[in-house]
Design an enzyme around this catalytic site. Structure first.
Site, PDB file in Angstrom:
ATOM      1  N   ASP A  92       1.893 -69.040  18.994  1.00 40.89           N
ATOM      2  CA  ASP A  92       2.086 -69.583  17.757  1.00 40.89           C
ATOM      3  C   ASP A  92       3.407 -69.830  17.170  1.00 40.89           C
ATOM      4  O   ASP A  92       3.938 -68.595  17.049  1.00 40.89           O
ATOM      5  CB  ASP A  92       1.135 -68.840  16.691  1.00 40.89           C
ATOM      6  CG  ASP A  92       1.263 -69.537  15.415  1.00 40.89           C
ATOM      7  OD1 ASP A  92       1.910 -70.320  14.932  1.00 40.89           O
ATOM      8  OD2 ASP A  92       0.170 -68.755  14.513  1.00 40.89           O
ATOM      9  N   LYS A 102       6.451 -75.455   9.623  1.00 41.65           N
ATOM     10  CA  LYS A 102       7.565 -74.683   8.787  1.00 41.65           C
ATOM     11  C   LYS A 102       8.794 -75.926   8.907  1.00 41.65           C
ATOM     12  O   LYS A 102       8.751 -76.925   8.525  1.00 41.65           O
ATOM     13  CB  LYS A 102       7.797 -73.387   8.942  1.00 41.65           C
ATOM     14  CG  LYS A 102       6.727 -72.544   8.565  1.00 41.65           C
ATOM     15  CD  LYS A 102       6.950 -70.997   8.397  1.00 41.65           C
ATOM     16  CE  LYS A 102       5.825 -70.166   8.170  1.00 41.65           C
ATOM     17  NZ  LYS A 102       5.768 -69.824   7.025  1.00 41.65           N
ATOM     18  N   TYR A 125      -0.517 -63.070  12.365  1.00 43.10           N
ATOM     19  CA  TYR A 125      -1.119 -63.908  11.358  1.00 43.10           C
ATOM     20  C   TYR A 125      -0.885 -65.523  11.870  1.00 43.10           C
ATOM     21  O   TYR A 125       0.060 -65.803  12.460  1.00 43.10           O
ATOM     22  CB  TYR A 125      -0.523 -63.983   9.975  1.00 43.10           C
ATOM     23  CG  TYR A 125      -0.901 -64.884   9.068  1.00 43.10           C
ATOM     24  CD1 TYR A 125      -2.408 -64.696   8.521  1.00 43.10           C
ATOM     25  CD2 TYR A 125      -0.241 -66.068   8.686  1.00 43.10           C
ATOM     26  CE1 TYR A 125      -2.679 -65.858   7.463  1.00 43.10           C
ATOM     27  CE2 TYR A 125      -0.549 -66.961   7.481  1.00 43.10           C
ATOM     28  CZ  TYR A 125      -1.930 -66.784   7.025  1.00 43.10           C
ATOM     29  OH  TYR A 125      -2.492 -67.644   6.228  1.00 43.10           O
TER      30      TYR A 125
END
Ligand code: PLP
Length: 463
Positions: free
Chosen positions: A264, A292, A169
């Site tokens: 990523d 994050k 994702y």
């Protein structure tokens, strides 16, 4: 759902689900009230879908406050939290260090839309301690970081296609909301309404850990693939640990084909170590995305690469990317406070050792009981899987095993342990989780696993 389970969790008498566990279900009255109200404002009552508890039992818990390893919901229930806001809170909730720095910076104003020294400060902190990238650009989320990195890769290589892996994702970027088509190497199919087929046509989706499929993609689309994108360690569809040689192979094949390799690292960046998965594998990607942890709980993302690649970004180069709140000073302050703590000597060693002791003790228990249950983990990330197989790609996961996760999730909530509300999501140990909380959590997990397997329709090994 299995009939026996249906019965167990069906509404009886007063309409509340009856637990067979000896523990009453936690009260969710206030959360339920807030949820009903939220449904009148937000689609599905939430501002991000997984929060809606659609994959687990009960009403979503509305969280009121957090402190260290704990959160409290609107009904006053206290939980040891392993969701940690889906990863950013590596220091735990409401870290005094972050709070103080943010409060100090806030006194001078919230946003200027002009350069500020504090952006330099966070950039310097990152670049001095991360030798994999030379320049960065701050954005406001992981999605934005990935979206920009993809545009950069396309602009730099002057190619359009992106190769991604099933089970990874990368945020809700149009061209990456794409699932595998029917062949080994196919154009993807959109996995969300609203994504034009023509966008999905630029995305090639293949299984993880499959060299043949990668080679086949380069054969089928010579000189067309701008980049391969992969999560540092895929952690959004279970924790899909990749072999180091597969990652090295991705590095080699992208170089041979003049494509870029994008890591990523929105989850793994600053989590596995300050330099994330790239350092763990000793593989240098061409572009890395972060999110994050970098914002200490405030909205920050960034992408970084060599100075040469980054020179393609506007205003230096022709790849346009901008943001009203990019490099927001308050968010930068939170990032500085958090990352400074991570750079303290022994931070990652202590955190990772503590997390590994925790998961190892659960593994030992499950193995003594012969349960069809594994804990996959790396550093302070863990994933509970109801399986006895190695899982390296999305297709290795048996969707029916998620019924067991639902029971586990509920039993854990009843015992004061909060996991993300989906069996596909990983958990995080933070620096604020002490041995006391981890021991308490371990005991709750053990009790709950006994219940999960006791309530299973068959002996776990026979399923
Ligand atoms: N990339 C990865 C690997 C992620 O895990 C996520 C979010 O979970 C994203 C990108 C998107 O980040 P955000 O939710 O901040 O937009």
């Amino acid at each position: 759902m299995l009939d026996s389970l249906k019965k167990m969790f069906s509404s009886e008498d007063d309409g509340k689900p009856v637990s067979t566990t000896g523990k009453p279900d936690i009260s969710r009255e206030k959360s339920a009230e807030l949820y009903e109200e939220a449904k009148t404002y937000f689609p599905g009552g939430v501002n991000s879908p997984v929060r809606a508890f659609r994959s687990v039992y009960g009403t979503p818990l509305f969280i009121e406050k957090g402190d260290g390893p704990f959160v409290w919901d609107a009904d006053g229930n206290q939980f040891i939290d392993f969701c940690c806001s889906w990863g950013p809170l590596i220091l735990g909730h409401n870290s005094p260090k972050i709070r103080e720095k943010v409060s100090e910076v806030m006194q001078k104003g919230m946003s200027f839309g002009a350069p500020t020294a504090i952006e330099n400060e966070l950039a310097q902190l990152i670049l001095k301690n991360n030798k994999l990238i030379e320049k960065i650009r701050f954005v406001s989320s992981g999605t934005e970081a990935v979206m920009s990195a993809i545009r950069l890769a396309r602009g730099y290589t002057k190619r359009d296609k992106i190769l991604k892996f099933e089970g990874c994702y990368h945020g809700h970027v149009d061209s990456l909301l794409v699932k595998a088509g029917s062949g080994l190497v196919t154009f993807g199919e959109t996995s969300s309404a609203g994504v034009p087929k023509s966008f999905a046509d630029e995305t090639i989706v293949i299984p993880l850990n499959d060299r043949n499929a990668v080679e086949e993609a380069f054969r089928q689309f010579p000189d067309q693939i701008a980049a391969i994108i992969i999560e540092g360690v895929p952690a959004n569809n279970g924790l899909l640990m990749q072999d180091i040689d597969f990652v090295q192979f991705l590095r080699a094949i992208t170089t041979q084909n003049k494509s870029l390799l994008i890591f990523d690292e929105v989850i793994t960046g600053f989590r596995l170590g300050f330099e994330g998965a790239a350092r763990h594998y000793e593989v240098k990607p061409d572009i890395i995305t972060y999110g994050k942890i970098i914002g200490g709980g405030l909205p920050v993302g960034c992408y970084g690469a060599s100075a040469e690649i980054m020179s393609n970004i506007s205003p230096e180069g022709s790849v346009y990317q901008a943001g009203t709140l990019s490099g927001n000073p308050v968010a930068m302050a939170a990032g500085i406070a958090q990352l400074t703590e991570l750079l303290r000597f022994g931070f990652y060693k202590d955190l990772n050792n503590k997390a590994q002791d925790f998961v190892e003790s659960i593994r030992r228990f499950a193995s003594t009981r012969n349960y069809k249950f594994k804990v996959f983990s790396i550093g302070s990330i863990f994933w509970f899987a109801f399986t006895d197989k190695e899982i390296k790609s999305a297709e290795d996961i048996d969707p029916s095993s998620m019924e067991k996760f639902k029971i586990l999730h509920r039993e854990l909530l009843n015992r004061g342990i909060y996991l993300g509300p989906s069996g596909y999501e990983v958990g995080f140990v933070s620096a604020a989780h002490t041995k006391v909380e981890l021991e308490k959590a371990k005991r709750a997990i053990i009790e709950s696993l006994d219940i999960v397997f006791r309530t299973s329709p068959k002996n776990p090994k026979e399923e």
